[in-house]
Design a protein around this motif. Structure first.
Motif, PDB file in Angstrom:
ATOM      1  N   SER A 172       0.794  -1.267   0.009  1.00  0.00           N
ATOM      2  CA  SER A 172      -0.285  -0.011  -0.088  1.00  0.00           C
ATOM      3  C   SER A 172       0.894   1.289  -0.155  1.00  0.00           C
ATOM      4  N   THR A 180       0.368   3.604   4.873  1.00  0.00           N
ATOM      5  CA  THR A 180      -0.334   2.904   5.849  1.00  0.00           C
ATOM      6  C   THR A 180      -1.387   3.609   6.911  1.00  0.00           C
ATOM      7  N   PRO A 181      -2.356   3.263   7.323  1.00  0.00           N
ATOM      8  CA  PRO A 181      -3.119   4.393   7.964  1.00  0.00           C
ATOM      9  C   PRO A 181      -2.545   4.582   9.436  1.00  0.00           C
ATOM     10  N   THR A 196      -7.706   3.515   9.358  1.00  0.00           N
ATOM     11  CA  THR A 196      -7.752   1.895   9.134  1.00  0.00           C
ATOM     12  C   THR A 196      -9.252   1.344   8.785  1.00  0.00           C
ATOM     13  N   THR A 215     -11.191   3.505   7.139  1.00  0.00           N
ATOM     14  CA  THR A 215     -11.556   3.706   5.686  1.00  0.00           C
ATOM     15  C   THR A 215     -10.980   2.512   4.709  1.00  0.00           C
ATOM     16  N   ARG A 216      -9.705   2.342   4.920  1.00  0.00           N
ATOM     17  CA  ARG A 216      -8.912   1.420   4.353  1.00  0.00           C
ATOM     18  C   ARG A 216      -9.670  -0.125   4.223  1.00  0.00           C
ATOM     19  N   SER A 217     -10.251  -0.487   5.542  1.00  0.00           N
ATOM     20  CA  SER A 217     -10.814  -1.862   5.430  1.00  0.00           C
ATOM     21  C   SER A 217     -12.283  -1.793   4.725  1.00  0.00           C
ATOM     22  N   THR A 271      -9.378   9.354  -1.981  1.00  0.00           N
ATOM     23  CA  THR A 271      -9.126   8.571  -0.957  1.00  0.00           C
ATOM     24  C   THR A 271      -8.892   7.254  -1.218  1.00  0.00           C
ATOM     25  N   TYR A 291      -4.484   4.907  -0.191  1.00  0.00           N
ATOM     26  CA  TYR A 291      -4.291   3.653   0.343  1.00  0.00           C
ATOM     27  C   TYR A 291      -3.649   2.558  -0.685  1.00  0.00           C
ATOM     28  N   ILE A 303      -4.863  -3.562  -5.284  1.00  0.00           N
ATOM     29  CA  ILE A 303      -6.106  -3.831  -4.254  1.00  0.00           C
ATOM     30  C   ILE A 303      -6.568  -5.323  -4.594  1.00  0.00           C
TER      31      ILE A 303
END
Length: 212
Positions: free
Chosen positions: A2, A5-6, A12, A14-16, A49, A53, A60
């Motif tokens: 990535s 890293t959040p 975290t 948002t990434r999830s 956004t 990430y 992804i």
């Protein structure tokens, strides 16, 4: 890897959320018809956004494969860890695997796509599962719980049994409910499969004893 890293709980989450959306989009549309726009729309975030990430669609996708792999291995390991013998551990591990695939049929669909989209991610997925399997089989051999065999060959064979039986009776049976879940593995199919595996692993001349 990535791009960022959040650093916060919000990041975290948002990434999830983006990762979960990608899992849904890849499983539903397939890699080639999926797009970053569709993933961000599903996640309810903007394109900017997304790029905080992930570098792009291929990255992804690989992360989705890795995330599914981590979750299914964790489910199987947690289920089998409490068992005292190999036969009970096999039963618990397979139960957990089939439950996970019923809850996350995307595992099958996305892993099949990885054969063509990202062969490295596919090989990594199976290799990680087999690594833990080999360790468990070796320990059981040393304890005299199962017969002498090549643990690597046995691990791949057992994984193949679970995957194809699951495909036939979880992925192909019935219809998904409103949550996207598939029917659970039929008990009679599970017991037949486990009887086959128990006899394959049993020490020569011995009959496995497992509490059902």
């Amino acid at each position: 890897m990535s791009t960022v890293t959040p650093r916060t709980q919000r990041g975290t989450r948002t990434r999830s959320k983006i990762l979960a959306a990608a899992e849904k989009v890849f499983a539903t549309l397939g890699y080639h018809d999926a797009s970053i726009v569709k993933i961000t729309e599903c996640a309810g975030v903007g394109l900017g956004t997304f790029y905080l990430y992930f570098a792009g669609k291929h990255e992804i996708f690989d992360e989705v494969v890795e995330d599914l792999n981590r979750r299914v291995r964790m489910a199987m390991a947690e289920a089998s860890a409490a068992e005292e013998n190999r036969f009970a551990a096999e039963r618990a591990g397979f139960k957990a695997f089939f439950h996970f695939t019923a809850q996350h049929p995307a595992l099958y669909r996305i892993i099949k796509q990885a054969e063509f989209v990202s062969p490295g991610a596919l090989r990594k997925h199976y290799s990680k599962i087999v690594e833990g399997y080999i360790q468990g089989l070796e320990a059981s051999q040393q304890a005299g719980q199962i017969r002498a065999m090549n643990p690597e060959v046995a691990a791949w064979a057992l994984m193949g049994i679970g995957e194809l039986v699951g495909m036939r009776w979880v992925l192909w049976e019935g219809t998904e409910d409103s949550s996207g879940h598939r029917p659970e593995m039929p008990e009679e199919v599970f017991e037949e499969m486990m009887n086959f595996i128990d006899r394959a692993l049993a020490p020569t001349g011995a009959q496995p004893t497992v509490e059902g």
